[in-house]
Scaffold this motif. Structure first.
Motif, PDB file in Angstrom:
ATOM      1  N   LYS A   1      45.211  38.302  37.003  1.00  7.56           N
ATOM      2  CA  LYS A   1      44.814  38.945  38.265  1.00  7.56           C
ATOM      3  C   LYS A   1      43.779  40.031  38.014  1.00  7.56           C
ATOM      4  CE  LYS A   1      49.267  38.081  40.535  1.00  7.56           C
ATOM      5  NZ  LYS A   1      50.479  38.703  41.125  1.00  7.56           N
ATOM      6  N   VAL A   2      43.978  40.778  36.923  1.00  4.66           N
ATOM      7  CA  VAL A   2      43.022  41.831  36.590  1.00  4.66           C
ATOM      8  C   VAL A   2      41.685  41.230  36.193  1.00  4.66           C
ATOM      9  CG1 VAL A   2      42.557  43.777  35.055  1.00  4.66           C
ATOM     10  CG2 VAL A   2      44.872  43.373  35.881  1.00  4.66           C
TER      11      VAL A   2
ATOM     12  N   LYS B   1      40.411  38.271  37.019  1.00  7.34           N
ATOM     13  CA  LYS B   1      39.754  37.663  38.170  1.00  7.34           C
ATOM     14  C   LYS B   1      39.115  38.696  39.081  1.00  7.34           C
ATOM     15  CE  LYS B   1      42.766  33.592  38.417  1.00  7.34           C
ATOM     16  NZ  LYS B   1      43.824  32.907  39.196  1.00  7.34           N
ATOM     17  N   SER B   2      39.727  39.872  39.165  1.00 12.88           N
ATOM     18  CA  SER B   2      39.209  40.906  40.062  1.00 12.88           C
ATOM     19  C   SER B   2      38.142  41.775  39.398  1.00 12.88           C
ATOM     20  CB  SER B   2      40.353  41.804  40.542  1.00 12.88           C
ATOM     21  OG  SER B   2      40.952  42.484  39.455  1.00 12.88           O
ATOM     22  N   SER B   3      37.881  41.536  38.112  1.00 16.34           N
ATOM     23  CA  SER B   3      36.916  42.349  37.378  1.00 16.34           C
ATOM     24  C   SER B   3      35.514  41.758  37.489  1.00 16.34           C
ATOM     25  CB  SER B   3      37.321  42.448  35.899  1.00 16.34           C
ATOM     26  OG  SER B   3      38.589  43.042  35.756  1.00 16.34           O
ATOM     27  N   SER B   4      34.537  42.613  37.509  1.00 13.64           N
ATOM     28  CA  SER B   4      33.145  42.187  37.582  1.00 13.64           C
ATOM     29  C   SER B   4      32.642  41.767  36.205  1.00 13.64           C
ATOM     30  CB  SER B   4      32.273  43.319  38.120  1.00 13.64           C
ATOM     31  OG  SER B   4      32.288  44.413  37.210  1.00 13.64           O
TER      32      SER B   4
END
Length: 404
Positions: free
Chosen positions: A89-90, A92-95
């Motif tokens: 989740k982290v 996937k949400s990171s640029s």
């Protein structure tokens, strides 16, 4: 709580534990085997490892976006799968900047500092000259340690083609080593069999014929000389095309460094240029050797046929050191303060390991699993006090009752 026998963890190291209830478990993925895997030299290994592939361990969950875990078979696998999903989740949400950009920028800044370092060496005054030595030394270790480590794990880019290019550049051109052997010994053996005796037990760092003070404080100065010599010996185990490429890259890297010292820094003597090369390339050799032994040796070691599952193996056999600005820059978070996170999710960049550190530490606390942390000075004192036990004699085998 499983019983542990023969845990050699130092009194100074902390195993942070906690507990929680009601946390749902997610399915875990299947577990690959290294049985019959061909080594770069044509040799084979018959031991079974978990997660030996570069990147996240396939046996315990994949942290790449879009990866879906398979059905769980064991509670230990469910633990790793649950943690993997939290990390996914982290990720996937990171640029892109967080996943790769931060570390690429550090490496790029190091390249930009090279001209300043070589020009400072032209000065006849002590302070600018020493500034040049310090600059070139830090840049060298940033490229050879941080750059090579990230490249060996394909953590610099998501492109397989560019990953190969960066691996050759950082490992062979900058570090004077061979990509095939570096990848096999570090990624597949050390990571696949962390703290497994006879495989990934860090015994390659032991030189029992040296006394503690020579090993800890004098021998590291020889690292720039020993590294290419070891690489040349290992070239016997790779194909001739790869060996030729490695030789060309090693020669080019050394010659460029030597040429720049003569023609940009203004060294008049070849011997003075070679001495400067040795000094800059060994500037951070002491912490390099120390970090490699501090974070595994002295922790529980396991027999190949009795090793626990991945999450238990990594939480017990890996240790984090405190953050340090110089070492974080030169070596990377994954080798200093986020080594536990790196061993659990080896394909993540240094910046991402730092980002998931609170999640991993909190999860291990909740599940009452060890999260080993200790200071640099405490580990140094431990190794000086117990050098014979840790670096000369065979380590005791740890048994985890009900887990193996």
């Amino acid at each position: 709580m499983p019983l542990e026998d023969g845990d050699p963890l130092s009194p100074g190291a902390r195993q942070v534990r906690g507990e929680t209830r009601g946390v749902p478990r997610l399915p875990a993925m299947g577990e690959p085997s290294l049985r019959g895997t061909t080594a770069p030299g044509g040799g084979r290994t018959d031991a079974v490892a978990e997660g030996w592939e570069p990147g996240p361990a396939p046996g315990d969950g994949d942290v790449t976006p879009g990866a879906a875990p398979r059905r769980a078979r064991r509670p230990e696998e469910a633990l790793m799968s649950e943690l993997s999903e939290l990390v996914q989740k982290v990720v996937k949400s990171s640029s892109w900047w967080e996943r790769h950009g931060v570390d690429i920028s550090i490496l790029a800044c190091s390249f930009l500092l090279l001209p300043a370092g070589f020009l400072c060496l032209r000065s006849a005054q002590a302070i600018p000259f020493l500034a040049g030595v310090l600059t070139l030394g830090v840049v060298h270790h940033t490229l050879t340690v941080k750059g090579s480590h990230l490249a060996s794990h394909n953590a610099l880019t998501e492109s397989k083609s560019w990953s190969k290019v960066w691996a050759v550049f950082f490992i062979e051109l900058c570090s004077a080593f061979t990509v095939e052997q570096a990848t096999y010994n570090h990624v597949k053996i050390h990571h696949g069999y962390t703290n497994v005796i006879g495989l990934g037990d860090s015994s390659t760092w032991k030189l029992p014929f040296l006394n503690r003070y020579v090993y800890m404080f004098i021998a590291p100065l020889a690292v720039p000389i020993l590294t290419p010599l070891v690489a040349l010996d290992l070239l016997r185990n790779v194909e001739w095309k790869a060996a030729l490429r490695t030789l060309c890259c090693m020669f080019l890297g050394f010659y460029c460094h030597y040429w720049l010292l003569l023609h940009v820094s203004g060294f008049q003597s070849p011997w003075s240029a070679l001495l400067c090369m040795l000094v800059t390339r060994s500037l951070l050799a002491h912490p390099y050797i120390h970090v490699n032994i501090f974070q595994h040796i002295g922790l529980p070691m396991f027999a190949a046929d009795r090793k626990p599952r991945r999450i238990h193996l990594m939480s017990r056999g890996v240790l984090n050191l405190p953050r340090n600005a110089l070492l974080d820059w030169s070596f990377g978070h994954s080798l200093i303060s986020c080594h536990v996170e790196h061993h659990l999710f080896p394909s993540l960049s240094d910046n991402m390991c730092l980002k998931i550190k609170p999640i991993v530490s909190q999860y291990l606390k909740q599940k009452k699993l060890p999260y080993n942390e200790d200071t640099y000075s405490s580990r140094l004192w431990l190794f000086l006090q117990r050098y014979e036990e840790l670096m000369v004699h065979a380590p005791p085998i740890t048994e985890l009752v009900g887990i193996q």
